[in-house]
Design a protein around this motif. Structure first.
Motif, mmCIF file in Angstrom:
data_model
loop_
_atom_site.group_PDB
_atom_site.id
_atom_site.type_symbol
_atom_site.label_atom_id
_atom_site.label_comp_id
_atom_site.label_asym_id
_atom_site.label_seq_id
_atom_site.Cartn_x
_atom_site.Cartn_y
_atom_site.Cartn_z
ATOM 1 N N ILE A 291 4.092 0.539 9.574
ATOM 2 C CA ILE A 291 4.412 0.772 8.066
ATOM 3 C C ILE A 291 3.137 1.191 7.761
ATOM 4 O O ILE A 291 3.088 2.350 6.860
ATOM 5 C CB ILE A 291 4.731 -0.624 7.623
ATOM 6 N N ARG A 292 1.929 0.487 8.021
ATOM 7 C CA ARG A 292 0.726 1.208 7.385
ATOM 8 C C ARG A 292 0.286 2.513 7.712
ATOM 9 O O ARG A 292 0.038 3.191 6.715
ATOM 10 C CB ARG A 292 -0.311 0.200 7.647
ATOM 11 N N THR A 293 0.744 2.845 8.638
ATOM 12 C CA THR A 293 0.250 4.296 9.110
ATOM 13 C C THR A 293 1.256 5.511 9.078
ATOM 14 O O THR A 293 1.203 6.616 9.405
ATOM 15 C CB THR A 293 0.042 4.254 10.651
ATOM 16 N N MET A 294 2.702 5.052 8.629
ATOM 17 C CA MET A 294 3.716 6.012 8.587
ATOM 18 C C MET A 294 3.548 6.997 7.481
ATOM 19 O O MET A 294 2.676 6.742 6.342
ATOM 20 C CB MET A 294 5.166 5.382 8.426
ATOM 21 N N ALA B 280 0.923 -1.320 0.092
ATOM 22 C CA ALA B 280 0.172 -0.028 0.307
ATOM 23 C C ALA B 280 1.127 1.209 -0.130
ATOM 24 O O ALA B 280 0.601 2.175 -0.804
ATOM 25 C CB ALA B 280 -1.065 -0.069 1.244
ATOM 26 N N GLN B 281 1.775 1.151 0.798
ATOM 27 C CA GLN B 281 2.919 2.348 0.994
ATOM 28 C C GLN B 281 3.536 2.406 -0.595
ATOM 29 O O GLN B 281 3.709 3.632 -0.938
ATOM 30 C CB GLN B 281 3.824 2.249 2.119
ATOM 31 N N VAL C 130 16.471 6.371 -6.867
ATOM 32 C CA VAL C 130 15.454 5.466 -6.981
ATOM 33 C C VAL C 130 14.056 5.866 -6.514
ATOM 34 O O VAL C 130 14.127 6.929 -5.964
ATOM 35 C CB VAL C 130 15.641 3.905 -6.110
ATOM 36 N N VAL C 131 13.029 5.093 -7.119
ATOM 37 C CA VAL C 131 11.441 5.545 -6.578
ATOM 38 C C VAL C 131 11.505 5.015 -5.025
ATOM 39 O O VAL C 131 12.018 4.038 -4.990
ATOM 40 C CB VAL C 131 10.742 5.136 -7.469
ATOM 41 N N PHE C 132 10.987 5.562 -4.071
ATOM 42 C CA PHE C 132 10.844 5.169 -2.863
ATOM 43 C C PHE C 132 10.021 3.708 -2.861
ATOM 44 O O PHE C 132 10.324 2.887 -2.057
ATOM 45 C CB PHE C 132 10.264 6.148 -2.042
ATOM 46 N N ALA C 133 9.074 3.571 -3.806
ATOM 47 C CA ALA C 133 8.566 2.223 -3.616
ATOM 48 C C ALA C 133 9.191 1.058 -3.851
ATOM 49 O O ALA C 133 9.130 0.053 -3.399
ATOM 50 C CB ALA C 133 7.361 2.450 -4.879
ATOM 51 N N HIS C 134 10.238 1.277 -4.809
ATOM 52 C CA HIS C 134 11.129 0.326 -5.109
ATOM 53 C C HIS C 134 11.976 -0.027 -3.930
ATOM 54 O O HIS C 134 12.121 -1.303 -3.705
ATOM 55 C CB HIS C 134 12.280 0.880 -6.143
ATOM 56 N N GLN C 135 12.470 0.785 -3.082
ATOM 57 C CA GLN C 135 13.160 0.635 -1.659
ATOM 58 C C GLN C 135 12.218 -0.129 -0.974
ATOM 59 O O GLN C 135 12.492 -1.167 -0.312
ATOM 60 C CB GLN C 135 13.471 1.920 -1.035
ATOM 61 N N GLN D 154 5.979 -4.512 -10.980
ATOM 62 C CA GLN D 154 6.369 -5.313 -9.831
ATOM 63 C C GLN D 154 5.287 -5.490 -8.840
ATOM 64 O O GLN D 154 5.062 -6.779 -8.335
ATOM 65 C CB GLN D 154 7.586 -4.945 -9.258
ATOM 66 N N ILE D 155 4.782 -4.477 -8.538
ATOM 67 C CA ILE D 155 3.647 -4.463 -7.537
ATOM 68 C C ILE D 155 2.385 -5.254 -7.845
ATOM 69 O O ILE D 155 2.019 -6.399 -7.130
ATOM 70 C CB ILE D 155 3.132 -2.931 -7.327
#
Length: 475
Positions: free
Chosen positions: A350-353, A145-146, A167-172, A452-453
């Motif tokens: 992680i969900r709420t950060m 979700a993040q 990089v894109v943060f999603a990739h991390q 990838q997602i």
């Protein structure tokens, strides 16, 4: 010998056990959580005794009905072992014998505490593997979700904890999701090897009464009985492998935790934790601490220790059963209980950060993270990469001397370093251009990350289905 205590042994002894032996020998209180699994094995065993002619149809029904009542009472908290019950097997046999007399006492025929103990823990672990997988998938859902929110949020990628490439943060985030995904895949693979029933092995040589273990195995959700009765009661490699998986999961969670700790620091300022998933200081009012991440990181060492401890116990044990093997439960229960606390807390954190996208982008080009783009641009123009590397290094050195970033360099400086560096290189050192260029499979280009997602969500659906479609006893 009769000292007034119910035991499953003692006929050849002249005196009662010493108090010290009794204290050492009694199962830890946590071991009695296996009662529902022991009862599941006992139900299958009762049907096997019926096939052997030891129990008639009426006696089997009596036993099955009473075992259902015992399980309900145990789970409801109205029935508990006494201080005189040596272990879960003694406890349940005592209760059934007290309630059903000789019918309850017949249940011991054709089996041993050796195959019962092996079966109980195997059933427990197969059940808990599914529950553990669902907790892991809940964390994965939070990471995905993040990631979906930050497919185009550009950040710094690191090697050696030094700025390396954008990089894109999603990739991390997905890098962590991929490693944790493999942990659930390991559970599935472990379960395939562990789906063998030890019932029918008895003490070690097999049973002269229960000679159809395949039927009991099927009833309990196993694929088949164990091939070798000695191996069935003596081996605990399935427990050690389970503990390896939990240890590897804990290590992966620890690595994610370490990054969260860095991201939330004042020095990074990438992420802010929700107040419900952070703590304060008893002396410093300004503090907001990532305690969930720190506690998770700390508990990784504990789970590694559980694996190491069991491996040390198993080393050099002769076949078949030895009482040392009781240590398997201590390690397994602690690892499962620990992850049962850690995983929901990590998922919530992680969900709420909240991710500071502007700060991510501001830092992304710092430390000359776009230098590789220059070298690649030169290589694509036909310049040998070793030479392109040297030219780019000279450009970085010039920028350091002028205290500017690569995107701020003048055309005059470019020409002075190498005449082949023209205005085209300035287009290449743009953040969006740089991440889009990494467009190979598995790269950080937003399109590849979106793919990838999608693949990961499908794979998590398969794992979720496996965890929910279990045919063995659950509790």
């Amino acid at each position: 010998m009769n000292d007034g205590t119910e035991r499953l042994w003692g006929g050849r002894f002249k005196s009662a056990p010493a108090a010290e032996l009794t204290a050492l020998s009694r199962s830890e209180a946590s071991f009695f959580r296996l009662a529902p699994y022991d009862l599941a094995g006992s139900r299958a065993h009762a049907r096997e005794l019926s096939r052997a002619g030891i129990l008639n149809a009426g006696e089997v029904q009596q036993l099955l009905a009473e075992m259902e009542r015992v399980q309900a009472e145990f789970l409801g908290g109205t029935l508990a072992p006494s201080m005189h019950d040596e272990d879960v097997h003694t406890f349940l046999e005592r209760v059934l014998t007290q309630r059903l007399g000789a019918v309850g006492a017949k249940l011991r025929a054709g089996r041993s505490r050796n195959d019962q103990a092996a079966n109980d823990l195997r059933l427990f672990l197969r059940d808990k593997a599914r529950k553990l997988a669902l907790d892991v998938i809940a964390l994965q859902d939070a990471l995905v979700a993040q990631a979906e929110t930050h497919v185009r949020s550009i950040s710094t990628g690191f090697t050696h904890l030094q700025p390396a490439q954008p990089v894109v943060f999603a990739h991390q985030l997905l890098a962590h999701a991929q490693s944790i995904y493999r942990d659930v895949d390991r559970l599935k693979d472990w379960d395939r090897r562990s789906a063998r029933s030890p019932l029918g092995a008895a003490a070690l040589a097999g049973s002269a009464i229960c000679v159809n273990p395949a039927l009991s195995a099927a009833e309990l959700g196993y694929d088949a009985p164990c091939e070798n009765s000695i191996d069935a009661v003596a081996s605990r490699d399935h427990v050690a492998e389970f503990l390896f998986i939990t240890s590897m999961l804990a290590v992966n969670l620890s690595r994610l935790s370490e990054e969260v700790i860095l991201w939330t620091s004042r020095q990074f300022r990438w992420v802010e934790l929700d107040d419900g998933y952070a703590t304060g200081s008893s002396i410093m009012p300004q503090k907001k601490n990532p305690d969930i991440a720190e506690l998770t990181r700390g508990k990784a060492g504990r789970l590694i220790g559980n694996l190491s401890g069991l491996l040390a116990t198993l080393k050099s044990l002769p076949l078949a059963y030895n009482r040392d093997l009781a240590e398997d439960k201590t390690a397994a229960f602690d690892s499962i209980d620990t992850l049962g606390l850690v995983l929901p807390a990590m998922a919530g954190m992680i969900r709420t950060m909240r991710v500071n996208v502007d700060e991510l982008r501001r830092q992304a080009p710092l430390g000359f993270t776009l230098a590789t783009e220059v070298a690649d641009w030169l290589a694509l123009k036909g310049i040998p990469f070793s030479e392109a590397h040297e030219i780019t290094g000279a450009l970085v050195r010039a920028c350091e001397e002028q205290q500017i970033e690569l995107g701020e360099v003048s055309l005059a400086t470019l020409a002075q370093i190498d005449p082949r560096l023209d205005a085209g290189v300035l287009e290449r050192v743009q953040l969006e251009t740089a991440v889009a260029a990494r467009s190979g499979f598995g790269g950080t280009a937003p399109l590849r990350v979106e793919e990838q997602i999608a693949r990961l969500k499908t794979a998590l659906g398969t794992q979720r289905a496996w965890a929910r479609e279990y045919g063995g006893p659950t509790c």
